[in-house]
Write a protein that holds these residues in place. Structure first.
Motif, PDB file in Angstrom:
ATOM      1  N   ALA A 326       1.098  -1.195   0.090  1.00 14.36           N
ATOM      2  CA  ALA A 326      -0.042  -0.102   0.148  1.00 14.36           C
ATOM      3  C   ALA A 326       0.784   1.077   0.155  1.00 14.36           C
ATOM      4  O   ALA A 326       0.373   2.722  -0.285  1.00 14.36           O
ATOM      5  CB  ALA A 326      -0.492  -0.198   1.152  1.00 14.36           C
ATOM      6  N   VAL A 327       1.603   1.102   0.864  1.00 18.27           N
ATOM      7  CA  VAL A 327       3.053   2.416   0.939  1.00 18.27           C
ATOM      8  C   VAL A 327       3.463   2.500  -0.576  1.00 18.27           C
ATOM      9  O   VAL A 327       3.224   3.864  -0.670  1.00 18.27           O
ATOM     10  CB  VAL A 327       4.080   1.935   1.537  1.00 18.27           C
ATOM     11  CG1 VAL A 327       5.358   2.702   1.975  1.00 18.27           C
ATOM     12  CG2 VAL A 327       3.394   2.038   3.333  1.00 18.27           C
ATOM     13  N   GLN A 328       3.948   1.684  -1.172  1.00 12.72           N
ATOM     14  CA  GLN A 328       4.359   1.530  -2.617  1.00 12.72           C
ATOM     15  C   GLN A 328       3.337   2.843  -3.676  1.00 12.72           C
ATOM     16  O   GLN A 328       3.539   3.147  -4.588  1.00 12.72           O
ATOM     17  CB  GLN A 328       4.830  -0.217  -3.661  1.00 12.72           C
ATOM     18  CG  GLN A 328       5.051   0.193  -4.948  1.00 12.72           C
ATOM     19  CD  GLN A 328       6.192   1.551  -4.769  1.00 12.72           C
ATOM     20  OE1 GLN A 328       7.336   1.587  -3.652  1.00 12.72           O
ATOM     21  NE2 GLN A 328       6.651   2.154  -5.891  1.00 12.72           N
ATOM     22  N   GLU A 329       1.594   1.833  -3.776  1.00 15.21           N
ATOM     23  CA  GLU A 329       0.392   2.209  -4.418  1.00 15.21           C
ATOM     24  C   GLU A 329       0.704   4.312  -3.976  1.00 15.21           C
ATOM     25  O   GLU A 329       0.558   4.617  -5.129  1.00 15.21           O
ATOM     26  CB  GLU A 329      -0.317   1.671  -4.582  1.00 15.21           C
ATOM     27  CG  GLU A 329      -0.930   1.994  -5.322  1.00 15.21           C
ATOM     28  CD  GLU A 329      -1.560   0.908  -6.133  1.00 15.21           C
ATOM     29  OE1 GLU A 329      -3.449   1.631  -6.048  1.00 15.21           O
ATOM     30  OE2 GLU A 329      -2.127  -0.573  -5.654  1.00 15.21           O
ATOM     31  N   LEU A 330       0.623   4.280  -2.944  1.00 20.50           N
ATOM     32  CA  LEU A 330       0.465   5.523  -2.188  1.00 20.50           C
ATOM     33  C   LEU A 330       1.569   6.736  -3.069  1.00 20.50           C
ATOM     34  O   LEU A 330       1.471   7.705  -3.406  1.00 20.50           O
ATOM     35  CB  LEU A 330       0.071   5.490  -0.621  1.00 20.50           C
ATOM     36  CG  LEU A 330      -0.874   5.533  -0.301  1.00 20.50           C
ATOM     37  CD1 LEU A 330      -0.748   6.202   1.341  1.00 20.50           C
ATOM     38  CD2 LEU A 330      -1.653   6.548  -0.666  1.00 20.50           C
ATOM     39  N   ARG A 331       3.089   5.995  -2.986  1.00 24.09           N
ATOM     40  CA  ARG A 331       4.499   6.400  -3.070  1.00 24.09           C
ATOM     41  C   ARG A 331       3.919   6.902  -4.863  1.00 24.09           C
ATOM     42  O   ARG A 331       4.432   8.028  -5.311  1.00 24.09           O
ATOM     43  CB  ARG A 331       5.262   6.033  -2.901  1.00 24.09           C
ATOM     44  CG  ARG A 331       6.394   6.934  -2.757  1.00 24.09           C
ATOM     45  CD  ARG A 331       7.801   5.936  -2.497  1.00 24.09           C
ATOM     46  NE  ARG A 331       8.024   6.307  -0.998  1.00 24.09           N
ATOM     47  CZ  ARG A 331       8.305   5.447  -0.146  1.00 24.09           C
ATOM     48  NH1 ARG A 331       8.193   3.812  -0.267  1.00 24.09           N
ATOM     49  NH2 ARG A 331       7.818   5.761   1.085  1.00 24.09           N
ATOM     50  N   GLU A 332       3.448   5.597  -5.263  1.00 27.44           N
ATOM     51  CA  GLU A 332       3.249   5.535  -6.961  1.00 27.44           C
ATOM     52  C   GLU A 332       2.201   7.168  -7.104  1.00 27.44           C
ATOM     53  O   GLU A 332       2.678   7.791  -8.382  1.00 27.44           O
ATOM     54  CB  GLU A 332       2.872   5.164  -7.567  1.00 27.44           C
ATOM     55  CG  GLU A 332       4.557   4.218  -7.905  1.00 27.44           C
ATOM     56  CD  GLU A 332       4.325   2.474  -7.619  1.00 27.44           C
ATOM     57  OE1 GLU A 332       3.558   2.015  -8.359  1.00 27.44           O
ATOM     58  OE2 GLU A 332       4.708   1.530  -7.877  1.00 27.44           O
TER      59      GLU A 332
END
Length: 510
Positions: A326-332
């Motif tokens: 979820a953090v990675q998708e948020l960052r993107e």
């Protein structure tokens, strides 16, 4: 005389059958009525939901309020729902009470506010927040106070004033997290930082108090004492949390009153163009509220606008730490927003940027569903209610338990698992999702709370990565709290610098 007596006796004998017939008719009619009334009374006997009343006086209150993880409904609710069903009766907070873990009944309660049900918090809450607090008001007084809050938190103001303010206060907090070397790290209490962020934001927008100033810090410390008393047992004698909170209330109101007097002096001067654009000034100029009403309004909004928002933000940080995907998708998502900012030649977030935070809203919804900062609501039945075969008498308390619906496995797949992707598409229109209540008492600051979380997460994921410095978990006491303050170890990342879109400079912050 004898002849007279004989005449009377003769007349009595003549009328005796008629008298006996009248008596028989009267007796028969009244007995039938009594039997009919008894029969009808028996038929009208309310079909109360199943349950138990517990101990005399205290009922089952202590069991209901026993601490448990925030991502569960606790042993008491699980046990009672398993035994009695999603609608059961109990004795809580000194009143006969119906507890609802049923999504349909909860919606019915909130949709019939003022007609069948009304807000009814314990007297101790009103004693500490004030009789003019929006939390305890009902009817026209509540509508008037809420209208003032809604006007101040209008969509126009959210876009033009509050969004920039939220971003500025976000960067003021995160500035202290900056570390010269990306390989270094520092430990913070995420809960404390979230509370500092939301308190400073509300103090600025309610009374134009700037963060970091001595007066603001004193008020914040008083507010901490005040909050501990709001959620404590109402024991008003020296040394108790409730007693200390009442003293802090007087101190806080003294600060607000002083601000009112200063504002009046400014308003009386010829040049009033530099007046602060805050709720205090707005209430003084745009409403007919008394001094006492303004004091209670500002105090209650400081409470409502700070406590739930800060805990929701801390919960988001906690849940995301355990979900790297979820953090990675948020960052993107937020890197893409930053790229578009660079193309426009801008360095501050705008309303269109906020509307592009689609997955961020999924994260916020899932945080509110799983964390349940607002666990249940206090309501009173003001007219007899018949629902799903049960009778709920007027005068009883009724508690719609929002957390029980949000964690219901028949409504949400794997409800104890943090899964923001469940909110993609039309799921966001889920009528069972009521994190801020509903109906005419829907939280006036709900949109501001979501804005705060989104803006904070934007700068957090672009500039930092984090992990728990030591194990911690949110508990319900009944307020939600991290026992250790959610200690996190923070590392600076170079995501923005590598993209050439970094805006995290001191000029932008200050």
């Amino acid at each position: 005389m004898a002849a007279m007596m004989a005449s009377i006796t003769s007349e009595l004998l003549f009328f005796l059958p008629f008298i006996l017939l009248a008596l028989l008719t009267f007796y028969t009619t009244n007995v039938a009525k009594c039997h009919g009334a008894a029969h009808r009374t028996k038929k009208r006997r309310p079909n109360l939901p199943p349950g138990s009343v517990g101990w005399p006086f205290i009922g089952e209150t202590f069991g209901y309020l026993r601490a448990h993880p925030a991502t569960s409904v606790g042993h008491f609710m699980n046990q009672h729902v398993a035994r009695y069903g999603k609608i059961y009766r109990s004795s809580l907070f000194g009143d006969r009470t119906v507890v609802s873990a049923d999504a349909g009944l909860n919606r019915y309660i909130l949709q019939n506010e003022g007609r069948l049900f009304e807000c009814s918090y314990p007297r101790s809450i009103g004693g500490i927040l004030g009789k003019w607090s929006m939390l305890v008001l009902t009817g026209d007084p509540h509508r008037e106070m809420r209208a003032i809050s809604l006007n101040f938190l209008s969509s126009v103001r959210l876009r033009a004033v509050l969004l920039p303010e939220v971003e500025r206060h976000t960067l003021l907090v995160l500035r202290d997290w900056l570390i010269p070397s990306s390989s270094a790290s520092v430990v913070f209490s995420a809960q404390h930082e979230a509370k500092k962020f939301t308190f400073n934001l509300m103090a600025k927008n309610i009374m134009s108090m700037d963060p970091g100033e001595e007066e603001t810090e004193r008020l914040r410390l008083e507010y901490i004492t005040f909050m501990k008393g709001v959620v404590s047992a109402p024991l008003n004698f020296p040394g108790t949390a409730y007693w200390k909170a009442l003293k802090s209330r007087a101190t806080i109101l003294g600060v607000i009153e002083k601000k009112m007097e200063e504002r009046l002096e400014k308003m009386n001067k010829e040049d009033s163009s530099l007046e602060e654009d805050d709720l205090l000034g707005w209430a003084m100029k745009q409403s007919n509220l008394s001094k006492e009403q303004i004091l209670d309004l500002l105090l209650s909004l400081l409470f409502a606008g700070h406590e739930t928002s800060s805990m929701a933000l801390a919960l988001a940080i906690f849940f995301l730490e355990g979900c790297p995907k979820a953090v990675q998708e948020l960052r993107e998502e937020h890197l893409e927003i930053a790229r578009r900012q660079k193309l426009r030649g801008e360095c501050k977030l705008g309303w269109e940027d906020y509307k592009e935070m689609v997955f961020t809203q999924c994260v916020i919804n899932e945080t509110l569903r799983l964390g349940n900062v607002v666990r249940f609501l206090h309501r009173k039945v003001i007219r007899d209610v018949h629902y799903n075969g049960y009778d709920i008498p007027s005068g009883w308390k009724i508690l719609p338990v929002l957390a029980a619906v949000h964690l219901d496995s028949s409504l949400y797949e794997d409800p104890s698992h943090f899964n923001p992707w469940r909110w993609k598409g039309t799921a966001s229109q889920n009528s069972n999702f009521m994190p801020y209540g509903g109906g005419t008492r829907l939280c006036a600051g709900s949109e501001l709370a979501k804005l705060e979380m989104a803006i904070f997460l934007h700068h957090l994921v672009l500039n930092f990565r984090w992990e728990l410095a030591e194990p911690d978990q949110a508990f319900v006491y009944p307020f939600v709290d991290f026992p250790k303050g959610l200690p996190i170890r923070v590392h600076r990342i170079k995501a923005m610098e590598e993209e050439g879109t970094e805006c995290f400079d001191r000029e932008h912050i200050i």
